[in-house]
Design a protein around this motif. Structure first.
Motif, PDB file in Angstrom:
ATOM      1  N   UNK A 238       0.813  -1.211   0.000  1.00  0.00           N
ATOM      2  CA  UNK A 238       0.000   0.000   0.000  1.00  0.00           C
ATOM      3  C   UNK A 238       0.850   1.266   0.000  1.00  0.00           C
ATOM      4  N   UNK A 239       2.026   1.201   0.598  1.00  0.00           N
ATOM      5  CA  UNK A 239       2.908   2.382   0.577  1.00  0.00           C
ATOM      6  C   UNK A 239       3.346   2.691  -0.855  1.00  0.00           C
ATOM      7  N   UNK A 240       3.658   1.651  -1.613  1.00  0.00           N
ATOM      8  CA  UNK A 240       4.049   1.862  -3.007  1.00  0.00           C
ATOM      9  C   UNK A 240       2.873   2.392  -3.814  1.00  0.00           C
ATOM     10  N   UNK A 241       1.681   1.872  -3.534  1.00  0.00           N
ATOM     11  CA  UNK A 241       0.483   2.361  -4.227  1.00  0.00           C
ATOM     12  C   UNK A 241       0.280   3.839  -3.964  1.00  0.00           C
ATOM     13  N   UNK A 242       0.418   4.245  -2.714  1.00  0.00           N
ATOM     14  CA  UNK A 242       0.212   5.645  -2.369  1.00  0.00           C
ATOM     15  C   UNK A 242       1.246   6.552  -3.037  1.00  0.00           C
ATOM     16  N   UNK A 243       2.480   6.097  -3.145  1.00  0.00           N
ATOM     17  CA  UNK A 243       3.514   6.895  -3.819  1.00  0.00           C
ATOM     18  C   UNK A 243       3.204   7.078  -5.299  1.00  0.00           C
ATOM     19  N   UNK A 244       2.577   6.061  -5.881  1.00  0.00           N
ATOM     20  CA  UNK A 244       2.288   6.115  -7.323  1.00  0.00           C
ATOM     21  C   UNK A 244       1.072   6.967  -7.654  1.00  0.00           C
ATOM     22  N   UNK A 245       0.036   6.898  -6.826  1.00  0.00           N
ATOM     23  CA  UNK A 245      -1.222   7.550  -7.214  1.00  0.00           C
ATOM     24  C   UNK A 245      -1.741   8.561  -6.202  1.00  0.00           C
ATOM     25  N   UNK A 246      -1.187   8.631  -5.000  1.00  0.00           N
ATOM     26  CA  UNK A 246      -1.722   9.435  -3.909  1.00  0.00           C
ATOM     27  C   UNK A 246      -3.150   8.962  -3.581  1.00  0.00           C
ATOM     28  N   UNK A 247      -3.233   8.046  -2.657  1.00  0.00           N
ATOM     29  CA  UNK A 247      -4.494   7.354  -2.370  1.00  0.00           C
ATOM     30  C   UNK A 247      -5.624   8.317  -1.998  1.00  0.00           C
ATOM     31  N   UNK A 248      -5.314   9.341  -1.239  1.00  0.00           N
ATOM     32  CA  UNK A 248      -6.352  10.282  -0.819  1.00  0.00           C
ATOM     33  C   UNK A 248      -6.958  10.998  -2.019  1.00  0.00           C
ATOM     34  N   UNK A 249      -6.108  11.496  -2.906  1.00  0.00           N
ATOM     35  CA  UNK A 249      -6.609  12.184  -4.098  1.00  0.00           C
ATOM     36  C   UNK A 249      -7.390  11.237  -5.002  1.00  0.00           C
ATOM     37  N   UNK A 250      -6.892  10.017  -5.120  1.00  0.00           N
ATOM     38  CA  UNK A 250      -7.582   9.045  -5.969  1.00  0.00           C
ATOM     39  C   UNK A 250      -8.987   8.763  -5.445  1.00  0.00           C
ATOM     40  N   UNK A 251      -9.103   8.564  -4.135  1.00  0.00           N
ATOM     41  CA  UNK A 251     -10.416   8.282  -3.533  1.00  0.00           C
ATOM     42  C   UNK A 251     -11.342   9.469  -3.708  1.00  0.00           C
ATOM     43  N   UNK A 252     -10.837  10.677  -3.471  1.00  0.00           N
ATOM     44  CA  UNK A 252     -11.668  11.877  -3.604  1.00  0.00           C
ATOM     45  C   UNK A 252     -12.210  12.030  -5.019  1.00  0.00           C
ATOM     46  N   UNK A 253     -11.379  11.792  -5.992  1.00  0.00           N
ATOM     47  CA  UNK A 253     -11.813  11.930  -7.380  1.00  0.00           C
ATOM     48  C   UNK A 253     -12.719  10.776  -7.811  1.00  0.00           C
ATOM     49  N   UNK A 254     -12.423   9.574  -7.329  1.00  0.00           N
ATOM     50  CA  UNK A 254     -13.181   8.387  -7.749  1.00  0.00           C
ATOM     51  C   UNK A 254     -14.610   8.435  -7.265  1.00  0.00           C
ATOM     52  N   UNK A 255     -14.812   8.892  -6.019  1.00  0.00           N
ATOM     53  CA  UNK A 255     -16.172   8.880  -5.469  1.00  0.00           C
ATOM     54  C   UNK A 255     -16.727  10.299  -5.309  1.00  0.00           C
ATOM     55  N   UNK A 256     -16.009  11.273  -5.871  1.00  0.00           N
ATOM     56  CA  UNK A 256     -16.497  12.660  -5.912  1.00  0.00           C
ATOM     57  C   UNK A 256     -16.844  13.163  -4.519  1.00  0.00           C
TER      58      UNK A 256
END
Length: 262
Positions: A238-256
């Motif tokens: 999950x740390x690598x995932x967050x470095x690649x996509x920024x999990x918080x921003x991804x979630x905010x955009x995905x579910x508006x």
């Protein structure tokens, strides 16, 4: 107590990336909520069936001849039917590697399985006030070949919610029983891990994994053994995932949604 909940992922019929039901489920993960279903919404038509043991009524009639046991039984039956119509059920299991449940409840490995650490006191009302222990209780499901029996003296109404046919025993089910149907809040930290199905879609699993990262939960990916009918799970980085996509921003955009305001 460690318990698991299998979830399917429905795919949208339009151009949307995520289905409405899936977005509802991931928001529940994000905001520490879970759905308690009505008995009628469950997949067993025998849910809540019971049989009156009239031997107790006959015994009481022997002590008091003018006692109208039929009236008492009707009142008890009406009371139980009312409880059946209004009680909420959360079905969970102790087994996260059951191949039948992965097939039945995750849309053939396209969904996921959630690991919770749950006790009665972990549930909260939406206003953060702890539930009275009489409002939500945990019960291990018992499996038998016959309907559960009750009588006019038996006050354990939850007995009828926790008895199923022996053919369901592979589910190893525990149930939380509430006096209310619908969303229930639980304490932050109860979500421990998410197990992704072997055929979970990459975009769906990215959203689930991103939410797990934000919640401090672990993620594992199911894999099929090549020489036996069994699953094994590989940990997600999950740390690598967050470095690649920024999990918080991804979630905010995905579910508006703006997580800063929640």
């Amino acid at each position: 107590m460690i318990l698991f909940k299998y979830r399917s992922i429905e795919f949208p019929n339009n151009d949307e990336t995520f289905s409405e039901n899936f977005l509802r489920d991931v928001k529940c993960l994000l905001f520490d909520q879970i759905w308690f279903s009505s008995l009628k919404a469950l997949n067993d038509p025998f849910e809540g069936v019971f049989k009156f043991d009239r031997s107790i009524s006959k015994m009481m009639k022997g002590f008091k001849k003018d006692l109208d046991t039929n009236k008492i039984e009707r009142a008890k039956d009406n009371y139980l039917q009312l409880l059946k119509d209004n009680s909420g059920i959360l079905s969970l299991t102790t087994d996260n590697q059951n191949l039948l449940m992965w097939s039945h409840y995750t849309n053939n490995q396209k969904g996921y399985c959630i690991e919770y650490d749950f006790e009665e006191e972990k549930f909260l009302y939406a206003n953060k006030i702890k539930n009275n222990k009489n409002d939500i209780s945990l019960k291990k499901v018992l499996y038998s070949d016959n309907y559960v029996r009750t009588n006019i003296l038996n006050n354990d109404y939850q007995l009828i919610f926790g008895n199923k046919s022996r053919c369901w025993s592979y589910e190893k089910e525990f149930r939380f029983i509430s006096k209310n149907i619908g969303l229930h809040k639980f304490q932050n930290g109860c979500l421990k891990a998410i197990y992704l199905g072997a055929d979970c879609d990459f975009v769906n699993e990215t959203l689930i994994s991103s939410i797990a990262y934000l919640k401090g939960a672990k993620v594992y990916k199911a894999k099929l053994f090549k020489d036996k009918f069994k699953l094994y799970f590989l940990p997600y980085d999950l740390d690598a995932l967050n470095k690649n996509i920024n999990c918080k921003n991804f979630v905010q955009q995905a579910i508006n949604i703006n997580l800063e305001n929640n």
